[in-house]
Design an enzyme around this catalytic site. Sequence first.
Site, PDB file in Angstrom:
ATOM      1  CE  LYS A  17      -1.738  -0.448  20.421  1.00 59.38           C
ATOM      2  NZ  LYS A  17      -1.281   0.619  19.773  1.00 59.38           N
TER       3      LYS A  17
ATOM      4  NE  ARG B  35      -6.444   2.244  23.572  1.00 53.76           N
ATOM      5  CZ  ARG B  35      -6.670   2.368  22.461  1.00 53.76           C
ATOM      6  NH1 ARG B  35      -7.862   3.089  22.445  1.00 53.76           N
ATOM      7  NH2 ARG B  35      -6.442   1.918  21.299  1.00 53.76           N
TER       8      ARG B  35
ATOM      9  NE  ARG C  44      -4.486   2.962  10.636  1.00 57.01           N
ATOM     10  CZ  ARG C  44      -4.500   2.369  12.118  1.00 57.01           C
ATOM     11  NH1 ARG C  44      -4.124   1.496  12.552  1.00 57.01           N
ATOM     12  NH2 ARG C  44      -5.241   3.488  13.040  1.00 57.01           N
TER      13      ARG C  44
ATOM     14  NE  ARG D 195      -8.673   2.988  10.623  1.00 59.65           N
ATOM     15  CZ  ARG D 195      -7.997   2.122  11.681  1.00 59.65           C
ATOM     16  NH1 ARG D 195      -7.312   1.147  11.331  1.00 59.65           N
ATOM     17  NH2 ARG D 195      -8.157   2.419  13.006  1.00 59.65           N
TER      18      ARG D 195
ATOM     19  NE  ARG E  31      -7.340   7.988  17.398  1.00 56.51           N
ATOM     20  CZ  ARG E  31      -7.687   7.806  16.240  1.00 56.51           C
ATOM     21  NH1 ARG E  31      -6.627   7.501  15.508  1.00 56.51           N
ATOM     22  NH2 ARG E  31      -8.905   7.581  15.596  1.00 56.51           N
TER      23      ARG E  31
END
Length: 195
Positions: free
Chosen positions: A15, A90, A129, A135, A146
């Site tokens: 996204k 969401r 990622r 992260r 998630r």
Amino acid sequence: MSVRMVLLGPPGAGKGTQAARISERLNIPAISTGDIFRKNIAEGTELGKAAKSYIDKGEYVPNEVTNGLVRDRLHWDDAVEGFLLDGYPRTLDQVEELERMLDADGLSLDVAVEITADTEEIVKRLLKRATEQNRADDTEPVIRHRMEVYTAQTQPLVDVYRDMGLLVQVDGIGDIDEVTERIYAALSDKLGRQI
């Protein structure tokens, strides 16, 4: 070009990458609640501290925090002619709140684009990622949590936007440029004008 749109899809579906491309092509701001939260976390703001406590557990930041942030952002000058929301809404409550926000200004959404992707592909993408961007919130258990939260809370939005006649779905697996072209073609079809 005036377009008010929502970009849906599970975490890691691409996204953010696609939002930046669409934003540039349509000359509208890509408004990412995740980016806003991460900026506040990095700056150590109160919003950042509150958001971090949820994000670190793989949970969504509560509606009251997120809704206020989005309401404020939609009134910035650059969003007058249109916007792309990435990461909001969401939940069904947030869909209703967004409708109220827009209705109060005499506006409505033009389209909701869902980028679809296989769960295992997403897990691979997000682990990669996490390594590249350092992260800490992207561990495999958190990623899988998630995905469960997405399915339970966000997937119902797809049905709502389908019922409203706003939904277009685009396969997010493949080369980034291919996915971008799929999105442009879907938007052109839906909006009845060349994107």
